[in-house]
Write a protein that holds these residues in place. Sequence first.
Motif, PDB file in Angstrom:
ATOM      1  N   ASN A  28       0.833  -1.203   0.000  1.00 40.93           N
ATOM      2  CA  ASN A  28       0.000   0.000   0.000  1.00 40.93           C
ATOM      3  C   ASN A  28       0.873   1.262   0.000  1.00 40.93           C
ATOM      4  O   ASN A  28       0.591   2.224   0.709  1.00 40.93           O
ATOM      5  CB  ASN A  28      -0.975   0.009   1.176  1.00 40.93           C
ATOM      6  CG  ASN A  28      -2.090   1.009   0.963  1.00 40.93           C
ATOM      7  OD1 ASN A  28      -2.341   1.445  -0.152  1.00 40.93           O
ATOM      8  ND2 ASN A  28      -2.750   1.398   2.043  1.00 40.93           N
ATOM      9  N   LYS A  29       1.948   1.233  -0.797  1.00 41.29           N
ATOM     10  CA  LYS A  29       2.829   2.388  -0.938  1.00 41.29           C
ATOM     11  C   LYS A  29       3.072   2.676  -2.421  1.00 41.29           C
ATOM     12  O   LYS A  29       4.206   2.656  -2.892  1.00 41.29           O
ATOM     13  CB  LYS A  29       4.154   2.140  -0.219  1.00 41.29           C
ATOM     14  CG  LYS A  29       3.986   2.002   1.269  1.00 41.29           C
ATOM     15  CD  LYS A  29       5.296   1.874   1.978  1.00 41.29           C
ATOM     16  CE  LYS A  29       5.027   1.759   3.469  1.00 41.29           C
ATOM     17  NZ  LYS A  29       6.258   1.738   4.238  1.00 41.29           N
ATOM     18  N   PRO A  30       1.981   2.957  -3.173  1.00 42.38           N
ATOM     19  CA  PRO A  30       2.164   3.217  -4.609  1.00 42.38           C
ATOM     20  C   PRO A  30       2.841   4.563  -4.842  1.00 42.38           C
ATOM     21  O   PRO A  30       2.770   5.470  -4.004  1.00 42.38           O
ATOM     22  CB  PRO A  30       0.737   3.219  -5.152  1.00 42.38           C
ATOM     23  CG  PRO A  30      -0.110   3.576  -3.990  1.00 42.38           C
ATOM     24  CD  PRO A  30       0.590   3.043  -2.774  1.00 42.38           C
ATOM     25  N   GLU A  31       3.494   4.682  -5.974  1.00 40.60           N
ATOM     26  CA  GLU A  31       4.152   5.933  -6.351  1.00 40.60           C
ATOM     27  C   GLU A  31       3.314   6.712  -7.364  1.00 40.60           C
ATOM     28  O   GLU A  31       3.299   7.933  -7.342  1.00 40.60           O
ATOM     29  CB  GLU A  31       5.538   5.647  -6.927  1.00 40.60           C
ATOM     30  CG  GLU A  31       6.496   5.071  -5.909  1.00 40.60           C
ATOM     31  CD  GLU A  31       7.838   4.678  -6.508  1.00 40.60           C
ATOM     32  OE1 GLU A  31       8.025   4.810  -7.736  1.00 40.60           O
ATOM     33  OE2 GLU A  31       8.702   4.232  -5.731  1.00 40.60           O
ATOM     34  N   LEU A  33      -0.161   5.695  -8.410  1.00 43.30           N
ATOM     35  CA  LEU A  33      -1.594   5.623  -8.103  1.00 43.30           C
ATOM     36  C   LEU A  33      -1.846   6.175  -6.704  1.00 43.30           C
ATOM     37  O   LEU A  33      -0.934   6.232  -5.879  1.00 43.30           O
ATOM     38  CB  LEU A  33      -2.073   4.179  -8.196  1.00 43.30           C
ATOM     39  CG  LEU A  33      -1.977   3.529  -9.579  1.00 43.30           C
ATOM     40  CD1 LEU A  33      -2.362   2.064  -9.510  1.00 43.30           C
ATOM     41  CD2 LEU A  33      -2.861   4.248 -10.567  1.00 43.30           C
ATOM     42  N   PRO A  34      -3.088   6.563  -6.408  1.00 36.84           N
ATOM     43  CA  PRO A  34      -3.391   7.055  -5.067  1.00 36.84           C
ATOM     44  C   PRO A  34      -3.241   5.947  -4.017  1.00 36.84           C
ATOM     45  O   PRO A  34      -3.483   4.770  -4.300  1.00 36.84           O
ATOM     46  CB  PRO A  34      -4.856   7.494  -5.152  1.00 36.84           C
ATOM     47  CG  PRO A  34      -5.233   7.438  -6.574  1.00 36.84           C
ATOM     48  CD  PRO A  34      -4.222   6.649  -7.310  1.00 36.84           C
ATOM     49  N   LYS A  35      -2.854   6.349  -2.825  1.00 33.46           N
ATOM     50  CA  LYS A  35      -2.709   5.382  -1.742  1.00 33.46           C
ATOM     51  C   LYS A  35      -4.076   4.772  -1.455  1.00 33.46           C
ATOM     52  O   LYS A  35      -5.088   5.450  -1.487  1.00 33.46           O
ATOM     53  CB  LYS A  35      -2.174   6.079  -0.491  1.00 33.46           C
ATOM     54  CG  LYS A  35      -1.736   5.133   0.567  1.00 33.46           C
ATOM     55  CD  LYS A  35      -1.006   5.854   1.672  1.00 33.46           C
ATOM     56  CE  LYS A  35      -0.498   4.822   2.654  1.00 33.46           C
ATOM     57  NZ  LYS A  35       0.301   5.430   3.688  1.00 33.46           N
ATOM     58  N   GLY A  36      -4.099   3.482  -1.193  1.00 36.35           N
ATOM     59  CA  GLY A  36      -5.353   2.782  -0.946  1.00 36.35           C
ATOM     60  C   GLY A  36      -5.946   2.161  -2.194  1.00 36.35           C
ATOM     61  O   GLY A  36      -7.002   1.550  -2.138  1.00 36.35           O
ATOM     62  N   THR A  37      -5.274   2.322  -3.331  1.00 35.74           N
ATOM     63  CA  THR A  37      -5.747   1.718  -4.578  1.00 35.74           C
ATOM     64  C   THR A  37      -5.720   0.204  -4.435  1.00 35.74           C
ATOM     65  O   THR A  37      -4.766  -0.369  -3.920  1.00 35.74           O
ATOM     66  CB  THR A  37      -4.849   2.142  -5.759  1.00 35.74           C
ATOM     67  OG1 THR A  37      -4.887   3.553  -5.881  1.00 35.74           O
ATOM     68  CG2 THR A  37      -5.305   1.503  -7.056  1.00 35.74           C
ATOM     69  N   SER A  38      -6.784  -0.431  -4.856  1.00 30.87           N
ATOM     70  CA  SER A  38      -6.853  -1.886  -4.752  1.00 30.87           C
ATOM     71  C   SER A  38      -5.848  -2.537  -5.698  1.00 30.87           C
ATOM     72  O   SER A  38      -5.520  -1.988  -6.747  1.00 30.87           O
ATOM     73  CB  SER A  38      -8.260  -2.379  -5.082  1.00 30.87           C
ATOM     74  OG  SER A  38      -8.583  -2.036  -6.406  1.00 30.87           O
ATOM     75  N   LEU A  39      -5.396  -3.694  -5.297  1.00 26.13           N
ATOM     76  CA  LEU A  39      -4.425  -4.414  -6.118  1.00 26.13           C
ATOM     77  C   LEU A  39      -5.175  -5.215  -7.161  1.00 26.13           C
ATOM     78  O   LEU A  39      -6.073  -5.993  -6.828  1.00 26.13           O
ATOM     79  CB  LEU A  39      -3.577  -5.336  -5.243  1.00 26.13           C
ATOM     80  CG  LEU A  39      -2.308  -5.837  -5.935  1.00 26.13           C
ATOM     81  CD1 LEU A  39      -1.194  -5.933  -4.925  1.00 26.13           C
ATOM     82  CD2 LEU A  39      -2.529  -7.138  -6.611  1.00 26.13           C
ATOM     83  N   GLU A  47       0.538   1.209 -12.124  1.00 21.20           N
ATOM     84  CA  GLU A  47       1.567   1.596 -11.159  1.00 21.20           C
ATOM     85  C   GLU A  47       2.960   1.484 -11.779  1.00 21.20           C
ATOM     86  O   GLU A  47       3.863   2.242 -11.421  1.00 21.20           O
ATOM     87  CB  GLU A  47       1.457   0.739  -9.899  1.00 21.20           C
ATOM     88  CG  GLU A  47       2.515   0.993  -8.853  1.00 21.20           C
ATOM     89  CD  GLU A  47       2.525   2.412  -8.281  1.00 21.20           C
ATOM     90  OE1 GLU A  47       3.573   2.817  -7.760  1.00 21.20           O
ATOM     91  OE2 GLU A  47       1.505   3.124  -8.353  1.00 21.20           O
ATOM     92  N   ALA A  48       3.126   0.572 -12.704  1.00 20.54           N
ATOM     93  CA  ALA A  48       4.405   0.424 -13.403  1.00 20.54           C
ATOM     94  C   ALA A  48       4.584   1.524 -14.453  1.00 20.54           C
ATOM     95  O   ALA A  48       5.663   1.667 -15.027  1.00 20.54           O
ATOM     96  CB  ALA A  48       4.503  -0.945 -14.061  1.00 20.54           C
ATOM     97  N   GLY A  49       3.520   2.284 -14.720  1.00 25.75           N
ATOM     98  CA  GLY A  49       3.615   3.393 -15.666  1.00 25.75           C
ATOM     99  C   GLY A  49       3.378   2.995 -17.099  1.00 25.75           C
ATOM    100  O   GLY A  49       3.826   3.694 -18.012  1.00 25.75           O
TER     101      GLY A  49
END
Length: 149
Positions: A28-31, A33-39, A47-49
């Motif tokens: 739960n430490k995305p760079e 996406l917003p924090k709390g984004t579901s996996l 998240e990988a861009g």
Amino acid sequence: MSSKIFESRKLSKAEIKFRNAFERLKKNKPELLPKGTSLSQNNVAKEAGVDPSALRRSRYPELVHEIQKWLEAHKEVKTERSQRQVMLGQRSNNRDLRKRIETLTAQRDNALSRVLEAEYLIIQLNLENKSLKSRLPPIDISRFNDSNF
């Protein structure tokens, strides 16, 4: 950002990006996406861009399998809803409550209208009853007292 070595085989740069994104989302430490984004598989790619269609089972079968396995294992864990989701839920609830208020107000107004109509009819019937009683000749009660009952 350090890339982790996940297996003894050589990983492509893209797979390393996907795996690092997967790890960040698990923690739960995305760079990006917003924090709390579901996996999810799509969110790992985002998240990988990269475009979500880039993370395909045909290209990265082991990684996709790991993601699916992790999702299955953590199915019960309820993810927090984003502020937007909370706000949309509140709007929906408010809309439903406003509709309910309108319906109940209409029902109340209809019931009040019927009560007023009934009261008006009762007043009319009472007046008519008094008018008809006033037209009747007086009744001689002494006649009833003298009879043999």
